[in-house]
Design an enzyme around this catalytic site. Structure first.
Site, mmCIF file in Angstrom:
data_model
loop_
_atom_site.group_PDB
_atom_site.id
_atom_site.type_symbol
_atom_site.label_atom_id
_atom_site.label_comp_id
_atom_site.label_asym_id
_atom_site.label_seq_id
_atom_site.Cartn_x
_atom_site.Cartn_y
_atom_site.Cartn_z
ATOM 1 N N SER A 269 0.828 -1.223 0.000
ATOM 2 C CA SER A 269 0.000 0.000 0.000
ATOM 3 C C SER A 269 0.856 1.265 0.000
ATOM 4 O O SER A 269 0.553 2.224 -0.724
ATOM 5 C CB SER A 269 -0.977 0.012 1.181
ATOM 6 N N HIS A 299 -2.017 -8.891 1.925
ATOM 7 C CA HIS A 299 -1.685 -7.610 2.610
ATOM 8 C C HIS A 299 -2.840 -7.292 3.573
ATOM 9 O O HIS A 299 -3.148 -8.076 4.463
ATOM 10 C CB HIS A 299 -1.433 -6.548 1.532
ATOM 11 N N HIS A 345 5.501 -12.869 7.487
ATOM 12 C CA HIS A 345 5.741 -11.491 7.051
ATOM 13 C C HIS A 345 6.900 -11.465 6.072
ATOM 14 O O HIS A 345 7.825 -12.264 6.180
ATOM 15 C CB HIS A 345 6.036 -10.573 8.245
ATOM 16 N N ARG A 354 3.161 -4.894 16.625
ATOM 17 C CA ARG A 354 1.780 -4.388 16.503
ATOM 18 C C ARG A 354 0.807 -5.445 17.020
ATOM 19 O O ARG A 354 -0.254 -5.118 17.559
ATOM 20 C CB ARG A 354 1.472 -4.031 15.035
ATOM 21 N N ASP A 400 -2.363 -8.518 11.633
ATOM 22 C CA ASP A 400 -3.731 -8.912 11.276
ATOM 23 C C ASP A 400 -4.250 -10.118 12.058
ATOM 24 O O ASP A 400 -5.447 -10.394 12.041
ATOM 25 C CB ASP A 400 -3.801 -9.210 9.771
ATOM 26 N N ARG A 426 -3.845 3.791 7.303
ATOM 27 C CA ARG A 426 -2.687 3.803 6.400
ATOM 28 C C ARG A 426 -2.501 5.157 5.717
ATOM 29 O O ARG A 426 -1.420 5.481 5.208
ATOM 30 C CB ARG A 426 -2.841 2.648 5.403
ATOM 31 N N ARG A 446 10.848 4.597 -12.022
ATOM 32 C CA ARG A 446 10.884 3.791 -13.251
ATOM 33 C C ARG A 446 12.078 2.833 -13.181
ATOM 34 O O ARG A 446 13.098 3.070 -13.809
ATOM 35 C CB ARG A 446 11.008 4.749 -14.435
HETATM 36 N N1 AMX Z 1 0.798 -19.824 5.927
HETATM 37 C C1 AMX Z 1 1.209 -20.731 5.013
HETATM 38 N N2 AMX Z 1 2.269 -20.559 4.222
HETATM 39 C C2 AMX Z 1 2.993 -19.447 4.402
HETATM 40 C C3 AMX Z 1 2.669 -18.481 5.365
HETATM 41 C C4 AMX Z 1 1.506 -18.702 6.131
HETATM 42 N N3 AMX Z 1 1.088 -17.810 7.024
HETATM 43 N N4 AMX Z 1 3.566 -17.485 5.301
HETATM 44 C C5 AMX Z 1 4.433 -17.822 4.314
HETATM 45 N N5 AMX Z 1 4.080 -19.003 3.772
HETATM 46 C C6 AMX Z 1 4.677 -19.676 2.636
HETATM 47 C C7 AMX Z 1 4.572 -18.789 1.411
HETATM 48 O O1 AMX Z 1 3.281 -18.871 0.829
HETATM 49 C C8 AMX Z 1 5.669 -19.325 0.548
HETATM 50 O O2 AMX Z 1 5.211 -20.502 -0.051
HETATM 51 P P1 AMX Z 1 5.664 -20.931 -1.543
HETATM 52 O O3 AMX Z 1 7.134 -21.168 -1.440
HETATM 53 O O4 AMX Z 1 4.865 -22.159 -1.808
HETATM 54 O O5 AMX Z 1 5.332 -19.794 -2.441
HETATM 55 C C9 AMX Z 1 6.745 -19.683 1.570
HETATM 56 O O6 AMX Z 1 6.063 -19.853 2.823
HETATM 57 C C10 AMX Z 1 7.809 -18.637 1.719
HETATM 58 O O7 AMX Z 1 7.196 -17.396 1.997
HETATM 59 P P2 AMX Z 1 7.938 -16.263 2.854
HETATM 60 O O8 AMX Z 1 9.182 -15.899 2.115
HETATM 61 O O9 AMX Z 1 8.069 -16.664 4.272
HETATM 62 O O10 AMX Z 1 6.881 -15.111 2.842
HETATM 63 P P3 AMX Z 1 6.655 -13.966 1.753
HETATM 64 O O11 AMX Z 1 7.604 -12.854 2.040
HETATM 65 O O12 AMX Z 1 6.664 -14.506 0.371
HETATM 66 O O13 AMX Z 1 5.149 -13.537 2.070
HETATM 67 C C11 AMX Z 1 3.318 -13.051 3.461
HETATM 68 C C12 AMX Z 1 4.816 -12.840 3.219
HETATM 69 C C13 AMX Z 1 2.868 -12.099 4.530
HETATM 70 C C14 AMX Z 1 2.577 -12.729 2.159
HETATM 71 C C15 AMX Z 1 3.077 -14.515 3.886
HETATM 72 O O14 AMX Z 1 3.719 -14.765 5.120
HETATM 73 C C16 AMX Z 1 1.602 -14.873 3.999
HETATM 74 O O15 AMX Z 1 1.000 -15.228 2.981
HETATM 75 N N6 AMX Z 1 0.981 -14.759 5.232
HETATM 76 C C17 AMX Z 1 -0.433 -14.982 5.390
HETATM 77 C C18 AMX Z 1 -1.213 -13.775 4.907
HETATM 78 C C19 AMX Z 1 -1.042 -12.594 5.867
HETATM 79 O O16 AMX Z 1 -1.195 -12.722 7.068
HETATM 80 N N7 AMX Z 1 -0.760 -11.426 5.296
HETATM 81 C C20 AMX Z 1 -0.666 -10.169 6.092
HETATM 82 C C21 AMX Z 1 0.763 -9.667 6.212
HETATM 83 C C22 AMX Z 1 0.813 -8.354 6.959
HETATM 84 C C23 AMX Z 1 0.196 -7.243 6.163
HETATM 85 O O17 AMX Z 1 0.700 -6.839 5.131
HETATM 86 N N8 AMX Z 1 -0.930 -6.722 6.589
#
Ligand code: AMX
Length: 462
Positions: A269, A299, A345, A354, A400, A426, A446
């Protein structure tokens, strides 16, 4: 019939408010004057820094980073906050507990006022109580939204997600943009930041009115939002417009709006808002883009997803759940190719501070709440499972994992709405940053992209 009456009543009310608000907007806060001093100082500092060190190397880019969401690439300058993987966020150098201690509070309130955080994000200084009070007053005076936005919101089908409504309303608010108006009149670029400031202030002031209108349309049968009270702070007015008068809920809102405000510049965001702003799209258009990113389940929408997931869990397993039942449910989620929302994360490698701040609020105000107890149980159980699965780099809960459960406790159970509240908050961080983006003359963003073929050639793979 009554809905139609409500709608027209509300349009009238808002049209009146708009006239009123334009009449009485005066600079009761001295934030702009403070900035008028800080901007040239910071501009000179950055100019000198770049002159001396502009060609220094700050990092390297590996092929995996390019395919991996640009994790770890240092490519942005954001003044408002910095995120340490192990410690968490610092707002202008202050941790969350330090902000909770130092930032002014409302009379009788225990949580920091988001107004104070905005002041800190913009200026780098902890504000006085008077400065924060003046900001509350200023935002209250700027809070009315034009009737065309109210009408548009009232015309949306109830099936349109609250985040889509929120984003569309923000785009439509650009009819009010001082930045776009000044640009079209040929304003000198050295003045851009002043108009970004005006738009940022107006946008922040108006968002609770937009958000509350959406809430009442969707969940309170289109009933009118109450008029803004210029004696109340931003969160108290938001709470009143939503229709919640519990003083603990108001304090929760202050905490919530403070905590979700900023998380350095690379999150979706903040980055989207900054990127769109670099094209000199006005702050409304820029922020709407950021909100479309916040609406993604990885997110901001994760706060909705957590409650959706917990509701499924309770439907499947009932109220009292053993650790073993919980473990099985979590493994099922993972094995069906879904994420456990609220955990993990992209940057953090520890429990999100948080999350901790919200947990402390819950321990103080709702220790026996069944959903809070379940959240605590998940905190105990989920990280081990994610570690066992061996994929997530961070198995710990993020912001979250907790927020929806507390809102639920106070009766705000409409989970599809939760991301809108995140969005309101935000605006504080993204608008503070956008003011500085324009003050520091950041150019059109860019970065260079490459094809796989080109990349292979570059690294000698073909
Ligand atoms: N549950 C299951 N699998 C997860 C996970 C979770 N909570 N968090 C990470 N993983 C998985 C990823 O999907 C990824 O799988 P892949 O190799 O099959 O693609 C692997 O673990 C490696 O991911 P990562 O490097 O640890 O995380 P990232 O930086 O790619 O993604 C995030 C970060 C937040 C998107 C991820 O942890 C996630 O999907 N969490 C659940 C959704 C969530 O709570 N999002 C909110 C984040 C905070 C915010 O922005 N508000």
């Amino acid at each position: 019939m009554s809905v139609v009456n409500n709608v027209s009543r509300r349009v009238l009310l808002h049209s009146k408010n708009l006239v009123l608000s334009t009449r009485c907007v005066s600079s009761s806060t001295n934030l702009k004057e403070v900035l008028e001093q800080k901007v040239p100082e910071t501009q000179a500092d950055v100019k000198e820094f770049r002159k001396q060190h502009g060609s220094k190397v700050v990092g390297e880019v590996q092929v995996d980073m390019m395919y991996g969401g640009m994790r770890g690439i240092k490519g942005l300058v954001t003044e408002t906050s910095v995120l340490d993987p192990d410690e968490g966020i610092r707002f202008r150098g202050y941790t969350i507990p330090e902000c909770q201690e130092k930032l002014p509070k409302a009379p009788g309130g225990a949580e920091p006022l988001p107004e104070g955080l905005f002041w800190l994000l913009v200026t780098g200084d902890i504000p006085t109580e008077d400065q924060v009070k003046a900001l509350s007053n200023e935002w209250a005076k700027r809070a009315a939204i034009p009737s065309h936005v109210v009408q548009m919101l009232n015309n949306f089908p109830t099936t349109l997600h609250p985040m889509s409504q929120f984003s569309a309303a923000i785009v439509a608010l650009n009819s009010e943009s001082k930045f776009a108006e000044a640009y079209s009149k040929g304003v000198h670029k050295s003045k851009y930041w002043e108009f970004a400031y005006e738009d940022g202030m107006n946008l922040i002031a108006k968002l609770p009115t937009v958000a509350a209108t959406i809430y009442r349309n969707l969940y309170r049968e289109g009933s009118s939002v109450c008029p803004i009270n210029t004696d109340l702070d931003w969160s108290a007015n938001f709470s009143a417009m939503l229709g919640y008068d519990d003083k603990d809920f108001v304090d929760l809102l202050r905490l919530y709006l403070f905590l979700h405000s900023d998380h350095e510049g690379g999150n979706v965001s903040a980055h989207a808002t900054h990127l769109i702003g670099s094209a000199l799209s006005d702050p409304y258009l820029s922020f709407a883009g950021g909100m479309n990113g916040l609406a993604g389940p990885l997110h901001g929408l994760a706060n909705q997803e957590v409650l959706v997931w917990i509701s499924k869990l309770r439907e499947t397993l009932g109220g009292d759940v053993s650790d073993d039942q919980l473990k099985e449910f979590i493994w099922n989620t993972l094995q069906s190719g879904q994420v456990v929302p609220g955990f993990g994360h992209a940057v953090l490698r520890k429990t999100d501070p948080r999350y901790v701040a919200q947990r402390e609020f819950a321990l103080k105000h709702m220790p026996e709440d069944p959903l809070f107890k379940l959240t605590s149980q998940l905190y105990k159980v989920v990280p081990d499972i994610l570690l066992k699965q061996g994929k997530a780099k961070n198995p710990w809960p993020n912001v979250d994992a907790h927020s929806g459960v507390i809102l639920w406790h106070y009766g705000l159970t409409e989970m599809n709405y939760y991301t809108v509240m995140f969005g309101v908050s935000r605006a504080l961080g993204t608008m503070a940053s956008l003011i500085w983006d324009r003050a520091l003359g950041f150019p059109l963003e860019r970065p260079k992209s490459m094809s796989t073929e080109g990349l292979k050639k570059l690294v000698g793979a073909s």
